[in-house]
Design a protein around this motif. Structure first.
Motif, PDB file in Angstrom:
ATOM      1  N   PRO A   1       6.147 -13.847   1.901  1.00  0.00           N
ATOM      2  CA  PRO A   1       5.778 -13.280   0.425  1.00  0.00           C
ATOM      3  C   PRO A   1       5.441 -14.692  -0.726  1.00  0.00           C
ATOM      4  N   ASP A   2       5.636 -15.762  -0.150  1.00  0.00           N
ATOM      5  CA  ASP A   2       5.555 -16.193  -1.663  1.00  0.00           C
ATOM      6  C   ASP A   2       4.147 -17.162  -1.172  1.00  0.00           C
ATOM      7  N   ARG A   3       3.429 -17.096  -0.065  1.00  0.00           N
ATOM      8  CA  ARG A   3       1.865 -17.310   0.871  1.00  0.00           C
ATOM      9  C   ARG A   3       1.296 -16.350   0.165  1.00  0.00           C
ATOM     10  N   TYR A   4       1.630 -15.438   0.684  1.00  0.00           N
ATOM     11  CA  TYR A   4      -0.101 -14.092   0.545  1.00  0.00           C
ATOM     12  C   TYR A   4       1.197 -13.079  -0.294  1.00  0.00           C
ATOM     13  N   SER A   5      -0.232 -12.102  -0.473  1.00  0.00           N
ATOM     14  CA  SER A   5       0.158 -10.483  -1.291  1.00  0.00           C
ATOM     15  C   SER A   5      -0.145  -9.332  -0.586  1.00  0.00           C
ATOM     16  N   VAL A   6      -0.283  -8.108  -0.622  1.00  0.00           N
ATOM     17  CA  VAL A   6      -1.274  -7.416   0.593  1.00  0.00           C
ATOM     18  C   VAL A   6      -1.916  -6.193  -0.801  1.00  0.00           C
ATOM     19  N   TYR A   7      -2.848  -6.495  -0.933  1.00  0.00           N
ATOM     20  CA  TYR A   7      -3.592  -5.242  -1.827  1.00  0.00           C
ATOM     21  C   TYR A   7      -4.185  -3.775  -0.946  1.00  0.00           C
ATOM     22  N   TYR A   8      -3.978  -3.209  -1.510  1.00  0.00           N
ATOM     23  CA  TYR A   8      -4.161  -1.940  -0.939  1.00  0.00           C
ATOM     24  C   TYR A   8      -4.983  -0.642  -1.820  1.00  0.00           C
ATOM     25  N   ARG A   9      -5.728   0.039  -1.697  1.00  0.00           N
ATOM     26  CA  ARG A   9      -6.143   1.437  -2.275  1.00  0.00           C
ATOM     27  C   ARG A   9      -6.560   2.351  -1.727  1.00  0.00           C
ATOM     28  N   ALA A  10      -6.856   3.745  -1.749  1.00  0.00           N
ATOM     29  CA  ALA A  10      -6.525   5.141  -1.131  1.00  0.00           C
ATOM     30  C   ALA A  10      -8.137   5.526  -1.932  1.00  0.00           C
ATOM     31  N   HIS A  11      -8.714   6.501  -0.794  1.00  0.00           N
ATOM     32  CA  HIS A  11      -9.271   7.703  -1.569  1.00  0.00           C
ATOM     33  C   HIS A  11      -8.994   8.648  -1.254  1.00  0.00           C
ATOM     34  N   LEU A  12      -9.154   9.392  -2.685  1.00  0.00           N
ATOM     35  CA  LEU A  12      -7.916  11.043  -2.493  1.00  0.00           C
ATOM     36  C   LEU A  12      -9.249  11.525  -3.099  1.00  0.00           C
ATOM     37  N   ALA A  13      -8.731  12.895  -2.131  1.00  0.00           N
ATOM     38  CA  ALA A  13      -9.712  14.666  -2.164  1.00  0.00           C
ATOM     39  C   ALA A  13      -9.884  14.929  -3.860  1.00  0.00           C
ATOM     40  N   GLY A  14     -10.733  14.324  -4.082  1.00  0.00           N
ATOM     41  CA  GLY A  14     -10.707  14.881  -5.029  1.00  0.00           C
ATOM     42  C   GLY A  14     -10.986  14.378  -6.787  1.00  0.00           C
TER      43      GLY A  14
ATOM     44  N   GLN B   1      -0.374  17.747  -4.033  1.00  0.00           N
ATOM     45  CA  GLN B   1      -0.913  18.416  -2.978  1.00  0.00           C
ATOM     46  C   GLN B   1      -2.814  17.819  -2.762  1.00  0.00           C
ATOM     47  N   ARG B   2      -2.831  16.189  -2.691  1.00  0.00           N
ATOM     48  CA  ARG B   2      -4.425  15.462  -2.682  1.00  0.00           C
ATOM     49  C   ARG B   2      -3.912  14.564  -1.334  1.00  0.00           C
ATOM     50  N   GLN B   3      -5.019  14.655  -0.665  1.00  0.00           N
ATOM     51  CA  GLN B   3      -4.723  14.303   0.745  1.00  0.00           C
ATOM     52  C   GLN B   3      -6.006  12.317   0.798  1.00  0.00           C
ATOM     53  N   ILE B   4      -5.328  11.858   0.955  1.00  0.00           N
ATOM     54  CA  ILE B   4      -5.601  10.541   2.031  1.00  0.00           C
ATOM     55  C   ILE B   4      -6.780  10.532   2.394  1.00  0.00           C
ATOM     56  N   GLU B   5      -8.693  10.209   1.817  1.00  0.00           N
ATOM     57  CA  GLU B   5      -8.917  10.838   2.822  1.00  0.00           C
ATOM     58  C   GLU B   5      -9.714   9.078   3.720  1.00  0.00           C
ATOM     59  N   ALA B   6      -9.679   7.741   3.150  1.00  0.00           N
ATOM     60  CA  ALA B   6      -9.738   6.371   3.919  1.00  0.00           C
ATOM     61  C   ALA B   6      -8.926   5.195   3.221  1.00  0.00           C
ATOM     62  N   ILE B   7      -8.429   4.433   3.560  1.00  0.00           N
ATOM     63  CA  ILE B   7      -8.037   3.238   3.112  1.00  0.00           C
ATOM     64  C   ILE B   7      -8.916   2.131   2.931  1.00  0.00           C
ATOM     65  N   GLU B   8      -8.548   1.408   2.211  1.00  0.00           N
ATOM     66  CA  GLU B   8      -8.898  -0.258   2.319  1.00  0.00           C
ATOM     67  C   GLU B   8      -8.256  -1.382   1.772  1.00  0.00           C
ATOM     68  N   VAL B   9      -7.079  -2.539   3.099  1.00  0.00           N
ATOM     69  CA  VAL B   9      -6.128  -3.294   3.213  1.00  0.00           C
ATOM     70  C   VAL B   9      -6.870  -4.585   2.940  1.00  0.00           C
ATOM     71  N   MET B  10      -5.907  -5.419   2.226  1.00  0.00           N
ATOM     72  CA  MET B  10      -6.240  -6.904   2.645  1.00  0.00           C
ATOM     73  C   MET B  10      -5.270  -7.702   1.817  1.00  0.00           C
ATOM     74  N   ILE B  11      -4.960  -9.010   3.248  1.00  0.00           N
ATOM     75  CA  ILE B  11      -3.897 -10.054   2.440  1.00  0.00           C
ATOM     76  C   ILE B  11      -4.956 -10.921   1.694  1.00  0.00           C
ATOM     77  N   VAL B  12      -4.411 -11.316   0.521  1.00  0.00           N
ATOM     78  CA  VAL B  12      -4.424 -12.248  -0.687  1.00  0.00           C
ATOM     79  C   VAL B  12      -3.950 -13.724  -0.114  1.00  0.00           C
ATOM     80  N   ASP B  13      -4.433 -14.665  -0.786  1.00  0.00           N
ATOM     81  CA  ASP B  13      -3.844 -16.100  -0.780  1.00  0.00           C
ATOM     82  C   ASP B  13      -2.490 -16.265  -2.337  1.00  0.00           C
ATOM     83  N   ARG B  14      -1.876 -16.589  -2.029  1.00  0.00           N
ATOM     84  CA  ARG B  14      -1.123 -16.607  -3.157  1.00  0.00           C
ATOM     85  C   ARG B  14      -1.345 -17.952  -4.277  1.00  0.00           C
TER      86      ARG B  14
END
Length: 170
Positions: A125-138, A157-170
Motif C-alpha cells: 500500500p506504500d507503493r500503490y493505490s487502487v481506484y474504482y468506480r461503478a455505473h449505477l442504474a438511474g 435498491q440501485r444496482q451496479i451495472e458496470a465497474i472500472e478499476v485501476m492500480i495507480v503508482d503512489r
C-alpha cells in the motif's frame, strides 16, 4: 471566451483523456504500467463476461442489466504483484466478507443485484493505490473512489451495472 462550467469540465476531461490520464474527483491519475490488473463479472442474462484490463469497463452501460459479482487478478504481463481485497453489498444479503485476488465476490444467477463495492490494497500500500468506480442504474457513473472507500449505495435498491478499476503508482 470560455463557456459554462459544464463546458469547461467537459473540455478538461477531454484533455485528460487525450493525454492518457484518468480524472479522479480533483486529481488526474495514470494507470500503473508495473502493477496491472484485470477483472471479470457476472451480468444478468449474459453470464460471466470476459476479463477486462484496467481501466476498461466490465459489465454493461445503458442496458439495465445488473452486475451480480466480480473477481480481480493480475495480468500475465504485470511486472509487480499487488495484493487486493474486495467486498460487495448484495441485495437482501448485506455486505459480503472480504475476498482476496483472484476469488469471485458476489452471486451467479440468483437474481440478486450488487449495490456497492469496496476494494483496497493489502500488499504494497506504500507503493500503490487502487481506484474504482461503478455505473449505477438511474444515475450513471459515480466519481472515482480509492483505497477501501464505499462505491455505490446501501438501501436505495440501485444496482451496479458496470465497474472500472485501476492500480495507480503512489
Amino acid at each position: 471566451m470560455l463557456g459554462t462550467r459544464s463546458q469547461i469540465s467537459t473540455l478538461l476531461v477531454t484533455m485528460c483523456l487525450c493525454a492518457g490520464l484518468i480524472c479522479t474527483n480533483s486529481e488526474a491519475q495514470v494507470p500503473s504500467t508495473r502493477a496491472v490488473v484485470e477483472y471479470m463479472g457476472h451480468v444478468q442474462g449474459v453470464g460471466d463476461v470476459s476479463w477486462v484490463t484496467q481501466p476498461g469497463t466490465c459489465g454493461t452501460v445503458g442496458q439495465g442489466k445488473r452486475l451480480e459479482g466480480f473477481a480481480i487478478r493480475h495480468t500475465v504481463w504485470s511486472k509487480d504483484q499487488v495484493g487486493l481485497r474486495y467486498k460487495a453489498h448484495l441485495q437482501d444479503l448485506s455486505d459480503t466478507s472480504w475476498f482476496y485476488m483472484p476469488d469471485y465476490c458476489g452471486t451467479r444467477g440468483e437474481k440478486r443485484r450488487m449495490e456497492a463495492i469496496w476494494i483496497e490494497v493489502i500488499e504494497k500500500p506504500d507503493r500503490y493505490s487502487v481506484y474504482y468506480r461503478a455505473h449505477l442504474a438511474g444515475t450513471g457513473w459515480t466519481v472515482w473512489y480509492r483505497d477501501g472507500d464505499m462505491c455505490g449505495t446501501r438501501g436505495k435498491q440501485r444496482q451496479i451495472e458496470a465497474i472500472e478499476v485501476m492500480i495507480v503508482d503512489r
